[in-house]
Design an enzyme around this catalytic site. Structure first.
Site, PDB file in Angstrom:
ATOM      1  N   GLY A   1      34.637  47.132  68.983  1.00 18.66           N
ATOM      2  CA  GLY A   1      35.390  48.355  68.729  1.00 18.66           C
ATOM      3  C   GLY A   1      35.971  48.995  69.977  1.00 18.66           C
TER       4      GLY A   1
ATOM      5  N   ASP B   1      50.261  42.159  60.277  1.00 20.28           N
ATOM      6  CA  ASP B   1      49.576  43.441  60.489  1.00 20.28           C
ATOM      7  C   ASP B   1      50.162  44.170  61.699  1.00 20.28           C
ATOM      8  OD1 ASP B   1      48.238  41.077  61.634  1.00 20.28           O
ATOM      9  OD2 ASP B   1      47.027  42.539  62.696  1.00 20.28           O
TER      10      ASP B   1
ATOM     11  N   GLY C   1      41.905  45.635  58.995  1.00 18.24           N
ATOM     12  CA  GLY C   1      41.591  47.068  59.027  1.00 18.24           C
ATOM     13  C   GLY C   1      41.399  47.483  60.476  1.00 18.24           C
TER      14      GLY C   1
HETATM   15  P1  AMP Z   1      45.158  43.027  67.164  1.00 16.21           P
HETATM   16  O1  AMP Z   1      45.107  41.643  67.726  1.00 16.21           O
HETATM   17  O2  AMP Z   1      44.913  44.093  68.207  1.00 16.21           O
HETATM   18  O3  AMP Z   1      46.370  43.275  66.346  1.00 16.21           O
HETATM   19  O4  AMP Z   1      43.905  43.140  66.215  1.00 16.21           O
HETATM   20  C1  AMP Z   1      43.714  42.353  65.073  1.00 16.21           C
HETATM   21  C2  AMP Z   1      42.504  42.842  64.314  1.00 16.21           C
HETATM   22  O5  AMP Z   1      41.319  42.702  65.087  1.00 16.21           O
HETATM   23  C3  AMP Z   1      42.566  44.308  63.928  1.00 16.21           C
HETATM   24  O6  AMP Z   1      41.977  44.451  62.671  1.00 16.21           O
HETATM   25  C4  AMP Z   1      41.749  44.978  64.992  1.00 16.21           C
HETATM   26  O7  AMP Z   1      41.228  46.208  64.573  1.00 16.21           O
HETATM   27  C5  AMP Z   1      40.671  43.952  65.254  1.00 16.21           C
HETATM   28  N1  AMP Z   1      40.114  44.047  66.603  1.00 16.21           N
HETATM   29  C6  AMP Z   1      40.728  43.744  67.757  1.00 16.21           C
HETATM   30  N2  AMP Z   1      39.908  43.950  68.811  1.00 16.21           N
HETATM   31  C7  AMP Z   1      38.740  44.424  68.313  1.00 16.21           C
HETATM   32  C8  AMP Z   1      37.485  44.827  68.887  1.00 16.21           C
HETATM   33  N3  AMP Z   1      37.289  44.805  70.198  1.00 16.21           N
HETATM   34  N4  AMP Z   1      36.532  45.248  68.059  1.00 16.21           N
HETATM   35  C9  AMP Z   1      36.728  45.274  66.721  1.00 16.21           C
HETATM   36  N5  AMP Z   1      37.859  44.897  66.121  1.00 16.21           N
HETATM   37  C10 AMP Z   1      38.866  44.477  66.898  1.00 16.21           C
HETATM   38 MG    MG Z   2      47.182  44.723  65.384  1.00 14.54          MG
END
Ligand code: AMP
Ligand code: MG
Length: 486
Positions: free
Chosen positions: A126, A252, A90
């Site tokens: 976040g 994702d 998510g």
């Molecule tokens: P990503 O590697 O950017 O595709 O992220 C994978 C998952 O981790 C997604 O659900 C993101 O929303 C979550 N996510 C990545 N970085 C953060 C963060 N700093 N805080 C909260 N959730 C994160």
């Molecule tokens: Mg992602």
């Protein structure tokens, strides 16, 4: 008080009308001292937004401190296979403000990435750091200029608040534009919950939003699978043809629209080597350059699995239908890739032996450690003598064979040159140039990045200004590494 009309916002938020499972209404978390770092004027105009007003008043919106009228912020639910492991995810650090309807009646998601914690943040803060957000800005805009389907970047603001990774970094928020954020993982999410009625609603929604002509197909859900396979095959072929390595092809991070999404540890290859991996966390090379087409297939198989309940009531029949489509994927990919390679080599028609001609060139490029982009530019402008690795006997032999093949076409030299010029970019966002721009930006100097963005805008024009940016990095003993930057 500035009004919506003056800024040009025109929201219609179809995602909020989906069943509750698909999102959680969440506002961005305000930040203390936002500053506008960059605004994408031409994209703002395309969206129907007023650039001057945005320059003056946009920062509060891009920071999440002010919600524009008509926006209905939410975080989307999705799941995903991350390096092969299934997880419920998510939007953990992104908030969808809403869907902007442009003056041309196109619909675009407006998302703030790095906008603070959401119900999906798990242990994360976040937030995002300035380096990775500007990196996404630069590379996504470069991809757009390379004519590769992609999400785009409207703006980056700094938040005035530090974030903590290995070191303390300036916080930033990227405003990301996408034709939607529907992912393979969104389908995995709803099917994973066992909610088949909602899956059907969502598949219909996706068809309406991205493939409206499939509404009347004999079997719309099978047609959806077929279309997504095609779009992704075409997209990944385009990546391979410019040497783009996504780096984190988790399910994702694969869209149903066929746009490139989530510029984390991605990078462009300099020297041609199919084994190239940049991401520090990809220790097994799962997402190496040469594996991308196969990983695309693996991800699409996960999409097909998620659609099974809609393909046929009979499980076996559903599986058979899905498998029949999946077996076609790699052939479809190869055709896109071969078409693209032929264009890069100035070939308008097809001959059986083209495949060998292409393979032989790649083999030579690998053996002689040639720069991927610059070799094709040198072929385009007949300047191979400037490249050391091209002065070998075996390369000359290949060259003669290629020229002979070109000459068998009933096309003029000019036509052939024009095709090659339009298919081989003069520049890509070279890693050392991107790093140089990000280092300066982190110190508060944005001029290096602005110049880089300018030369990346027209990669097929082959201008003299682009030449300095076309040089590969000086040879070094430390391979380039990218980090997720989360
Ligand atoms: P990503 O590697 O950017 O595709 O992220 C994978 C998952 O981790 C997604 O659900 C993101 O929303 C979550 N996510 C990545 N970085 C953060 C963060 N700093 N805080 C909260 N959730 C994160
Ligand atoms: Mg992602």
């Amino acid at each position: 008080m500035i009004t919506n009309n003056e800024l040009g916002w025109n929201f219609d938020n179809s995602y909020t009308r989906l069943p509750n499972e698909f999102f959680t209404k969440t506002n961005p978390i305000p930040v203390s001292d936002p500053k506008l770092v960059i605004l994408n004027d031409s994209l703002a105009q395309l969206l129907g937004l007023d650039v001057t007003e945005l320059m003056n008043h946009g920062v509060e919106i891009f920071a999440g401190n002010r919600i524009p009228d008509g926006a209905e912020p939410l975080a989307q639910s999705y799941a995903g296979h991350q390096f092969g492991h299934f997880t419920m995810l998510g939007d953990g650090r992104a908030v969808l403000l809403g869907e902007q309807i442009t003056p041309d009646k196109a619909r675009f998601d407006i998302q703030l990435k790095g906008a603070g914690r959401t119900p999906y943040s798990r242990g994360g803060d976040g937030r995002a750091a300035i380096g990775p957000m500007l990196r996404e800005y630069i590379i996504s805009e470069a991809m757009h200029s390379l004519r590769i389907p992609t999400t785009r970047s409207l703006a980056v603001v700094t938040t005035g608040e530090p974030i903590y990774r290995e070191t303390e970094l300036p916080g930033a928020i990227l405003t990301r534009i996408a034709s939607s954020h529907i992912r393979v993982g969104t389908f995995q999410f709803i099917t994973g919950l066992g909610k088949i009625a909602e899956l059907k609603t969502f598949a219909d929604y996706t068809i309406d939003r991205h493939y409206p002509n499939l509404r009347d197909a004999d079997h719309p859900y099978l047609a959806l699978l077929r279309e997504v396979i095609k779009r992704q095959a075409s997209l990944i072929a385009k990546w391979q043809l410019v040497g783009f390595i996504h780096g984190v092809m988790n399910t994702d991070n694969m869209t149903i629209s066929g746009e490139t999404i989530d510029y984390g540890p991605c990078a462009f290859m300099d020297t041609y080597d199919p084994e190239t991996v940049f991401s520090s966390i990809d220790t097994g090379g799962r997402y190496a350059y040469k594996n991308q087409p196969y990983i695309g297939g693996w991800n699409l198989a996960r999409f097909a699995e998620s659609l099974l309940p809609l393909l046929n009531e009979n499980e076996e029949k559903a599986l058979q239908l899905a498998q029949d489509e999946m077996t076609k994927y790699i052939g479809i990919y190869r055709e896109y890739w071969h078409d693209g390679m032929r264009e890069k080599l100035g070939l308008f028609d097809q001959e059986e032996a083209d495949q060998d001609l292409i393979e032989e060139l790649l083999e030579l490029m690998k053996r002689n450690q040639l720069d991927f982009t610059n070799t094709f530019v040198a072929l385009t402008f007949d300047t191979l003598e400037n490249i050391k690795g091209c002065r070998t006997d075996d390369f000359k032999k290949w060259y003669d064979k290629w020229k002979e093949r070109q000459n068998r076409q009933t096309r003029s030299t000019e036509e052939i040159h024009e095709l090659m010029r339009a298919s081989n970019p003069a520049i890509i966002p070279r890693n050392h140039r991107v790093e140089e721009a990000l280092d300066a930006a982190t110190e508060g100097d944005y001029s290096v990045m602005e110049r880089l963005l300018e030369v990346l805008k027209n990669p097929f024009e082959h201008t003299p200004e682009q030449e300095a940016y076309a040089n590969p990095p000086e040879p070094t003993n430390t391979p380039y590494q990218t980090f997720c930057g989360t």
